[in-house]
Design an enzyme around this catalytic site. Structure first.
Site, PDB file in Angstrom:
ATOM      1  N   CYS A 129       7.270  -7.648   8.088  1.00  0.00           N
ATOM      2  CA  CYS A 129       6.721  -8.862   7.460  1.00  0.00           C
ATOM      3  C   CYS A 129       7.029 -10.092   8.304  1.00  0.00           C
ATOM      4  CB  CYS A 129       7.293  -9.035   6.060  1.00  0.00           C
ATOM      5  SG  CYS A 129       6.666  -7.890   4.812  1.00  0.00           S
ATOM      6  N   CYS A 211      -1.139  -6.175   2.769  1.00  0.00           N
ATOM      7  CA  CYS A 211      -1.448  -5.169   3.788  1.00  0.00           C
ATOM      8  C   CYS A 211      -1.754  -3.833   3.123  1.00  0.00           C
ATOM      9  CB  CYS A 211      -0.273  -5.016   4.747  1.00  0.00           C
ATOM     10  SG  CYS A 211       0.028  -6.460   5.791  1.00  0.00           S
ATOM     11  N   CYS A 214       1.019  -1.287   2.213  1.00  0.00           N
ATOM     12  CA  CYS A 214       2.070  -1.810   1.337  1.00  0.00           C
ATOM     13  C   CYS A 214       1.549  -2.264  -0.023  1.00  0.00           C
ATOM     14  CB  CYS A 214       2.782  -2.969   2.022  1.00  0.00           C
ATOM     15  SG  CYS A 214       3.538  -2.530   3.593  1.00  0.00           S
ATOM     16  N   CYS A 239      13.563 -11.158  -4.454  1.00  0.00           N
ATOM     17  CA  CYS A 239      14.603 -12.083  -4.004  1.00  0.00           C
ATOM     18  C   CYS A 239      15.014 -11.836  -2.564  1.00  0.00           C
ATOM     19  CB  CYS A 239      15.817 -12.003  -4.928  1.00  0.00           C
ATOM     20  SG  CYS A 239      16.593 -10.375  -4.996  1.00  0.00           S
TER      21      CYS A 239
END
Length: 261
Positions: A129, A211, A214, A239
């Site tokens: 990411c 994506c 994912c 988080c």
């Protein structure tokens, strides 16, 4: 009159509170117009071509607002996302700037860890990411004062605690969410009313589309964000906690995963 450049790049709480009061209860179009007027040439909108983003793009283009619209092409998007992108360009005839990951970093990641390392651990997923989204976003936002997004409060418990106007310390700018109080049903109603192009994956149970490797459709009753990185510990997903525990299981996209239908 435009707000001055923030002294030492730190927005005062007074400014944030002032904008929260100013934008409270205002239609999304009014919020966008006000942001464009008060921060001329330095208000930008990031789109991933999801339902909310398509609404904001429609308003910006239809109202001819001086807001730069950009997207991040991670290289792993769904074909349906690219099709929505193409339909949006044809519908409005306006440019959408594109930011790609830095080539060298992605090449090194794939050379060292392969194409699906993000399934192995949260650390690996955060690395992917970081390369494909975080770094390009940093370039896209450099020098801007206001970042407009399609975030809504009901998208997750974490986002419920946010505000429609915030200070983004990481990027040193204001972050404004014009659809913050909208429901998913309101979004659909607006899209249908104005014949706005939308990603067909939304009709297949995808409420949040990132994506392709994912993202999955969610099941009835699941959280809006359950379809993103669904193989991870749900408590850590929002988080950003890191974990070094390996996945060591099947590829979640092409092989069965326990608990995912």
């Amino acid at each position: 009159m435009p707000h001055p450049i923030f002294s030492m790049h730190v927005a005062s709480q007074a400014l944030v509170e002032d904008l929260r009061r100013q934008f409270a209860g205002q239609p999304a179009a009014a919020v966008l117009a006000a942001a464009a007027a008060q921060f001329p040439g330095q208000a930008v909108f990031s789109t991933s071509f999801g339902l909310e983003d398509q609404i904001i793009t429609h308003l910006i283009f239809e109202l001819n607002l001086p807001i730069r619209v950009f997207t991040l092409d991670t290289g792993r998007n769904f074909q349906e996302t690219y099709s929505t992108w193409s339909k949006t360009r044809h519908r409005y005839g306006r440019p959408i700037e594109t930011y790609f990951p830095e080539q060298a970093g992605v090449e090194q990641l794939l050379r060292e860890k392969g194409p699906n390392s993000f399934y192995d651990s949260i650390d690996n997923r955060m690395e992917c990411c970081g390369l494909r989204k975080v770094e390009p976003l940093r370039r896209a936002l450099a020098g801007e004062q206001v970042w407009l997004t399609g975030i809504r409060a009901e998208q997750s418990a974490n986002r419920h605690d946010m505000h429609a106007v915030e200070w983004d310390a990481g990027h040193q700018l204001l972050k404004v969410h014009p659809l913050f109080d909208w429901s998913f049903e309101q979004c659909w109603d607006f899209v249908h009313q104005h014949s706005i192009p939308f990603n067909p994956l939304h009709q297949q149970g995808f409420v949040s589309i990132g994506c392709a490797p994912c993202t999955r459709a969610i099941q009835p009753g699941e959280d809006f964000r359950a379809g993103r990185w669904w193989w991870e510990d749900q408590s850590a997903k929002e988080c950003g906690l890191h974990s070094t525990h390996p996945h060591n299981g099947p590829d979640p996209v092409v092989e069965p995963v326990v608990g995912v239908n």
